[in-house]
Motif scaffolding. Structure first.
Motif, PDB file in Angstrom:
ATOM      1  N   GLY A   1     -14.100   4.879  -5.646  1.00  0.00           N
ATOM      2  CA  GLY A   1     -14.389   6.252  -5.250  1.00  0.00           C
ATOM      3  C   GLY A   1     -13.353   6.855  -4.328  1.00  0.00           C
ATOM      4  N   LEU A   2     -12.401   6.053  -3.869  1.00  0.00           N
ATOM      5  CA  LEU A   2     -11.364   6.542  -2.954  1.00  0.00           C
ATOM      6  C   LEU A   2     -10.232   7.198  -3.716  1.00  0.00           C
ATOM      7  N   THR A   3      -9.757   8.336  -3.203  1.00  0.00           N
ATOM      8  CA  THR A   3      -8.529   8.918  -3.730  1.00  0.00           C
ATOM      9  C   THR A   3      -7.358   8.106  -3.177  1.00  0.00           C
ATOM     10  N   SER A   4      -6.187   8.315  -3.706  1.00  0.00           N
ATOM     11  CA  SER A   4      -5.023   7.584  -3.191  1.00  0.00           C
ATOM     12  C   SER A   4      -4.728   7.972  -1.742  1.00  0.00           C
ATOM     13  N   VAL A   5      -4.939   9.230  -1.389  1.00  0.00           N
ATOM     14  CA  VAL A   5      -4.705   9.662  -0.009  1.00  0.00           C
ATOM     15  C   VAL A   5      -5.731   9.020   0.921  1.00  0.00           C
ATOM     16  N   GLN A   6      -6.980   8.976   0.502  1.00  0.00           N
ATOM     17  CA  GLN A   6      -8.016   8.343   1.325  1.00  0.00           C
ATOM     18  C   GLN A   6      -7.724   6.861   1.530  1.00  0.00           C
ATOM     19  N   ALA A   7      -7.335   6.182   0.468  1.00  0.00           N
ATOM     20  CA  ALA A   7      -6.991   4.767   0.594  1.00  0.00           C
ATOM     21  C   ALA A   7      -5.793   4.589   1.524  1.00  0.00           C
ATOM     22  N   ALA A   8      -4.815   5.468   1.421  1.00  0.00           N
ATOM     23  CA  ALA A   8      -3.639   5.395   2.291  1.00  0.00           C
ATOM     24  C   ALA A   8      -4.027   5.639   3.748  1.00  0.00           C
ATOM     25  N   LEU A   9      -4.942   6.566   3.999  1.00  0.00           N
ATOM     26  CA  LEU A   9      -5.419   6.803   5.364  1.00  0.00           C
ATOM     27  C   LEU A   9      -6.077   5.554   5.941  1.00  0.00           C
ATOM     28  N   LEU A  10      -6.880   4.890   5.144  1.00  0.00           N
ATOM     29  CA  LEU A  10      -7.552   3.677   5.610  1.00  0.00           C
ATOM     30  C   LEU A  10      -6.557   2.561   5.888  1.00  0.00           C
ATOM     31  N   VAL A  11      -5.610   2.374   4.985  1.00  0.00           N
ATOM     32  CA  VAL A  11      -4.605   1.326   5.182  1.00  0.00           C
ATOM     33  C   VAL A  11      -3.745   1.649   6.405  1.00  0.00           C
ATOM     34  N   ALA A  12      -3.350   2.902   6.549  1.00  0.00           N
ATOM     35  CA  ALA A  12      -2.530   3.301   7.701  1.00  0.00           C
ATOM     36  C   ALA A  12      -3.281   3.073   9.008  1.00  0.00           C
ATOM     37  N   ALA A  13      -4.572   3.354   9.023  1.00  0.00           N
ATOM     38  CA  ALA A  13      -5.369   3.119  10.231  1.00  0.00           C
ATOM     39  C   ALA A  13      -5.484   1.621  10.511  1.00  0.00           C
ATOM     40  N   GLU A  14      -5.760   0.860   9.474  1.00  0.00           N
ATOM     41  CA  GLU A  14      -5.941  -0.586   9.634  1.00  0.00           C
ATOM     42  C   GLU A  14      -4.650  -1.275  10.068  1.00  0.00           C
ATOM     43  N   GLN A  15      -3.531  -0.808   9.553  1.00  0.00           N
ATOM     44  CA  GLN A  15      -2.228  -1.406   9.858  1.00  0.00           C
ATOM     45  C   GLN A  15      -1.586  -0.837  11.127  1.00  0.00           C
ATOM     46  N   GLY A  16      -2.203   0.182  11.728  1.00  0.00           N
ATOM     47  CA  GLY A  16      -1.649   0.793  12.930  1.00  0.00           C
ATOM     48  C   GLY A  16      -0.449   1.686  12.644  1.00  0.00           C
ATOM     49  N   ILE A  17      -0.318   2.153  11.427  1.00  0.00           N
ATOM     50  CA  ILE A  17       0.808   3.007  11.034  1.00  0.00           C
ATOM     51  C   ILE A  17       0.603   4.428  11.533  1.00  0.00           C
ATOM     52  N   ALA A  18      -0.605   4.940  11.361  1.00  0.00           N
ATOM     53  CA  ALA A  18      -0.930   6.297  11.810  1.00  0.00           C
ATOM     54  C   ALA A  18      -2.397   6.317  12.204  1.00  0.00           C
ATOM     55  N   ARG A  19      -2.659   6.815  13.394  1.00  0.00           N
ATOM     56  CA  ARG A  19      -4.037   6.888  13.875  1.00  0.00           C
ATOM     57  C   ARG A  19      -4.448   8.315  14.205  1.00  0.00           C
ATOM     58  N   ASP A  20      -3.635   9.268  13.744  1.00  0.00           N
ATOM     59  CA  ASP A  20      -4.028  10.663  13.881  1.00  0.00           C
ATOM     60  C   ASP A  20      -3.496  11.456  12.680  1.00  0.00           C
ATOM     61  N   SER A  21      -4.133  12.577  12.432  1.00  0.00           N
ATOM     62  CA  SER A  21      -3.863  13.344  11.217  1.00  0.00           C
ATOM     63  C   SER A  21      -2.448  13.904  11.152  1.00  0.00           C
ATOM     64  N   LYS A  22      -1.930  14.388  12.252  1.00  0.00           N
ATOM     65  CA  LYS A  22      -0.570  14.957  12.236  1.00  0.00           C
ATOM     66  C   LYS A  22       0.483  13.875  12.007  1.00  0.00           C
ATOM     67  N   ALA A  23       0.307  12.725  12.627  1.00  0.00           N
ATOM     68  CA  ALA A  23       1.265  11.630  12.424  1.00  0.00           C
ATOM     69  C   ALA A  23       1.259  11.191  10.967  1.00  0.00           C
ATOM     70  N   PHE A  24       0.065  11.055  10.377  1.00  0.00           N
ATOM     71  CA  PHE A  24      -0.034  10.664   8.978  1.00  0.00           C
ATOM     72  C   PHE A  24       0.667  11.697   8.096  1.00  0.00           C
ATOM     73  N   ALA A  25       0.392  12.975   8.340  1.00  0.00           N
ATOM     74  CA  ALA A  25       1.008  14.041   7.543  1.00  0.00           C
ATOM     75  C   ALA A  25       2.530  13.993   7.650  1.00  0.00           C
ATOM     76  N   ARG A  26       3.038  13.779   8.844  1.00  0.00           N
ATOM     77  CA  ARG A  26       4.489  13.730   9.057  1.00  0.00           C
ATOM     78  C   ARG A  26       5.109  12.509   8.381  1.00  0.00           C
ATOM     79  N   ILE A  27       4.516  11.354   8.568  1.00  0.00           N
ATOM     80  CA  ILE A  27       5.061  10.112   8.007  1.00  0.00           C
ATOM     81  C   ILE A  27       5.115  10.168   6.488  1.00  0.00           C
ATOM     82  N   PHE A  28       4.057  10.725   5.888  1.00  0.00           N
ATOM     83  CA  PHE A  28       3.960  10.713   4.434  1.00  0.00           C
ATOM     84  C   PHE A  28       4.365  12.034   3.777  1.00  0.00           C
ATOM     85  N   GLY A  29       4.879  12.975   4.569  1.00  0.00           N
ATOM     86  CA  GLY A  29       5.385  14.226   4.023  1.00  0.00           C
ATOM     87  C   GLY A  29       4.322  15.061   3.327  1.00  0.00           C
TER      88      GLY A  29
END
Length: 98
Positions: free
Chosen positions: A24-52
């Motif tokens: 049921g996860l979109t690719s963006v949703q799955a990426a948000l979860l992985v990024a949070a779990e891996q400590g890559i991005a923990r806020d929406s602006k950082a995620f948006a910037r990192i992934f363009g």
């Protein structure tokens, strides 16, 4: 992904694994979860910037994960910038560690 970010291929593999665990996860949703779990991005602006991505798109996907899926939990909001800070919720931990 930006310089200093984890290996892109490994990240994409983790996103694919997340989607395989929860179709049921979109690719963006799955990426948000992985990024949070891996400590890559923990806020929406950082995620948006990192992934363009557009911040509005990230906020839409975050809202779904927070309000309807109980996979992320908001830890802080910045009303001026619309930035959401988040962490994994109990539902996400169960999916990740299946």
């Amino acid at each position: 992904m930006s310089e200093g970010a984890p290996d892109e291929a490994r990240f994409l593999d983790l996103v694919a694994e997340m989607q395989a665990k929860d179709s049921g996860l979109t690719s963006v949703q799955a990426a948000l979860l992985v990024a949070a779990e891996q400590g890559i991005a923990r806020d929406s602006k950082a995620f948006a910037r990192i992934f363009g991505m557009a911040h509005a798109l990230v906020l839409r996907e975050l809202t779904t994960l927070i309000e309807t899926r109980d996979l992320l939990h908001v830890t802080r909001r910045d009303e001026r910038t619309m930035r959401l800070y988040y962490e994994l919720a109990g539902g996400a931990r169960a999916v990740i560690h299946e």
